[in-house]
Design a protein around this motif. Structure first.
Motif, short mmCIF file in Angstrom:
data_model
loop_
_atom_site.label_atom_id
_atom_site.label_comp_id
_atom_site.label_asym_id
_atom_site.label_seq_id
_atom_site.Cartn_x
_atom_site.Cartn_y
_atom_site.Cartn_z
N LYS A 111 -11.54 2.48 -7.50
CA LYS A 111 -11.02 1.11 -7.55
C LYS A 111 -9.58 1.19 -8.04
CE LYS A 111 -11.77 -3.39 -9.75
NZ LYS A 111 -12.57 -4.15 -10.76
N VAL A 112 -8.64 0.87 -7.14
CA VAL A 112 -7.22 1.07 -7.45
C VAL A 112 -6.51 -0.29 -7.41
CG1 VAL A 112 -5.11 2.29 -6.82
CG2 VAL A 112 -7.33 3.35 -6.36
N GLU A 113 -5.91 -0.68 -8.52
CA GLU A 113 -5.20 -1.95 -8.61
C GLU A 113 -3.70 -1.70 -8.43
OE1 GLU A 113 -8.22 -4.16 -11.76
OE2 GLU A 113 -6.19 -3.58 -12.40
N THR A 114 -3.08 -2.48 -7.56
CA THR A 114 -1.65 -2.31 -7.30
C THR A 114 -0.94 -3.65 -7.24
OG1 THR A 114 -1.67 -2.45 -4.87
CG2 THR A 114 -2.26 -0.33 -5.85
N THR A 115 0.34 -3.61 -7.56
CA THR A 115 1.24 -4.74 -7.33
C THR A 115 2.54 -4.17 -6.80
OG1 THR A 115 2.17 -4.67 -9.57
CG2 THR A 115 0.23 -6.07 -9.24
N ASP A 116 3.46 -5.03 -6.38
CA ASP A 116 4.77 -4.53 -5.94
C ASP A 116 5.82 -5.61 -6.08
OD1 ASP A 116 4.72 -6.12 -3.48
OD2 ASP A 116 3.25 -4.68 -2.77
N ASP A 117 7.07 -5.16 -5.98
CA ASP A 117 8.21 -6.07 -6.15
C ASP A 117 8.36 -7.03 -4.98
OD1 ASP A 117 8.81 -4.88 -8.55
OD2 ASP A 117 10.36 -3.56 -7.73
N ILE A 118 7.67 -6.78 -3.86
CA ILE A 118 7.76 -7.69 -2.72
C ILE A 118 7.31 -9.09 -3.14
CG2 ILE A 118 6.97 -8.16 -0.36
CD1 ILE A 118 6.52 -5.14 -0.05
N SER A 119 6.28 -9.15 -3.98
CA SER A 119 5.76 -10.43 -4.46
C SER A 119 6.16 -10.70 -5.90
CB SER A 119 4.23 -10.46 -4.36
OG SER A 119 3.66 -9.54 -5.30
N ASN A 120 7.18 -9.97 -6.39
CA ASN A 120 7.55 -10.05 -7.81
C ASN A 120 6.36 -9.74 -8.70
OD1 ASN A 120 10.33 -10.73 -7.50
ND2 ASN A 120 9.74 -12.83 -7.00
N ASN A 121 5.51 -8.84 -8.22
CA ASN A 121 4.32 -8.39 -8.95
C ASN A 121 3.36 -9.52 -9.28
OD1 ASN A 121 5.02 -5.52 -9.24
ND2 ASN A 121 6.72 -6.29 -10.45
N SER A 122 3.39 -10.58 -8.48
CA SER A 122 2.50 -11.71 -8.71
C SER A 122 1.23 -11.64 -7.88
CB SER A 122 3.23 -13.03 -8.40
OG SER A 122 3.61 -13.08 -7.03
N THR A 123 1.19 -10.75 -6.89
CA THR A 123 0.00 -10.56 -6.06
C THR A 123 -0.68 -9.25 -6.44
OG1 THR A 123 0.90 -11.82 -4.20
CG2 THR A 123 -0.85 -10.24 -3.71
N LEU A 124 -1.96 -9.33 -6.74
CA LEU A 124 -2.73 -8.15 -7.12
C LEU A 124 -3.56 -7.69 -5.92
CD1 LEU A 124 -3.86 -6.14 -9.23
CD2 LEU A 124 -5.63 -7.86 -9.74
N ASN A 125 -3.30 -6.46 -5.47
CA ASN A 125 -4.09 -5.84 -4.41
C ASN A 125 -5.03 -4.82 -5.04
OD1 ASN A 125 -3.02 -6.57 -1.53
ND2 ASN A 125 -1.21 -6.41 -2.84
N THR A 126 -6.31 -4.94 -4.76
CA THR A 126 -7.29 -3.99 -5.28
C THR A 126 -7.95 -3.28 -4.11
OG1 THR A 126 -7.71 -5.43 -7.18
CG2 THR A 126 -9.31 -3.68 -6.75
N TYR A 127 -7.79 -1.96 -4.07
CA TYR A 127 -8.35 -1.15 -3.00
C TYR A 127 -9.61 -0.45 -3.49
CZ TYR A 127 -3.69 -1.68 -0.93
OH TYR A 127 -2.52 -2.19 -0.42
#
Length: 245
Positions: A202-218
């Motif tokens: 279970k890998v949680e990621t964010t990125d600067d594309i959304s200003n780290n406001s969107t959490l993607n969990t793979y």
């Protein structure tokens, strides 16, 4: 519909205070195991979660072709409310995943990026009919932002693994240039998938594309490194993508 497409851009498509890597991952600092990436065609159903009920809004197919020196990744998205497909194509070097080419075509815009000494191409906004020629100089090593979700499943994942990843993204409404994606947390868990128990990372990621406001969990199967599902949390809402088998 426009907002949903924007969220997909963010998903494919939050920073942690301490990272396992001093330097961000990039083609010049790349611990990924390229042998884990195999030629395949996979399909995921895409849902919006409303009051704990899954409502299918589309599906996406990913084709991976691996040659001696290049890897080709083509993603096709079909939305139930749109007759226009979203098609993204990405080419990277086989050895270190250095970006070579990226194109993206959907009902909102067309974009082509060619990576070399300069990043060249164009961005066509179909709403305004405005076409912007791209010529960017970057003096850092980076991955294509469209490739890093594939990169995640190839990394040396373990409990509590976290790191940052240098990616290049071109989005006139957000950010342009080399930005950061962050793996915030990694944990081995067991999930029920199609009636079977699966051990996954279970890998949680964010990125600067959304200003780290969107959490993607793979949810990445430990034995095969397939992404069984992906959860996307944004603005109090939730989407889910699940692999069809």
């Amino acid at each position: 519909m426009k907002k949903i497409l924007l969220i997909l851009l963010i998903a494919f498509g939050s920073s942690a205070p301490v990272f396992s890597q001093v330097l961000p991952l990039s083609p010049s600092n790349n611990p990924a195991n390229s042998k884990l990436l195999k030629p395949e065609t996979s399909e995921m159903n895409w849902f919006m979660i409303k009051d704990s009920v899954k409502v299918q809004i589309g599906k996406l197919q990913t084709q991976i072709e691996k040659k001696k020196n290049q890897i080709f990744i083509i993603t096709t998205v079909e939305m139930k409310q749109s007759s226009t497909k979203w098609i993204d194509s990405t080419i990277v070097e086989t050895q270190n995943f250095k970006p070579i080419y990226h194109s993206s075509y959907n009902q909102q815009r067309d974009m082509v990026l060619k990576f070399g000494k300069k990043i060249t191409g164009y961005y066509l906004d179909k709403q305004t009919k405005n076409k912007t020629l791209i010529s960017e100089e970057v003096h850092k090593s980076f991955f294509d932002s469209n490739f890093y979700p594939q990169l995640i499943r190839l990394l040396p994942l373990e409990d509590n693994y976290s790191t940052t990843i240098s990616i290049f993204d071109y989005n006139p409404t957000a950010k342009i240039g080399v930005i950061t994606a962050t793996i915030r947390n990694t944990k081995e868990v067991t999930i029920d998938f199609n009636g079977q128990k699966k051990s996954v990372w279970k890998v949680e990621t964010t990125d600067d594309i959304s200003n780290n406001s969107t959490l993607n969990t793979y949810y990445i199967e430990v034995s095969t490194r397939k992404v069984l599902k992906q959860e996307i949390d944004f603005g109090g809402r939730k989407m889910l993508m699940e692999l069809t088998e």
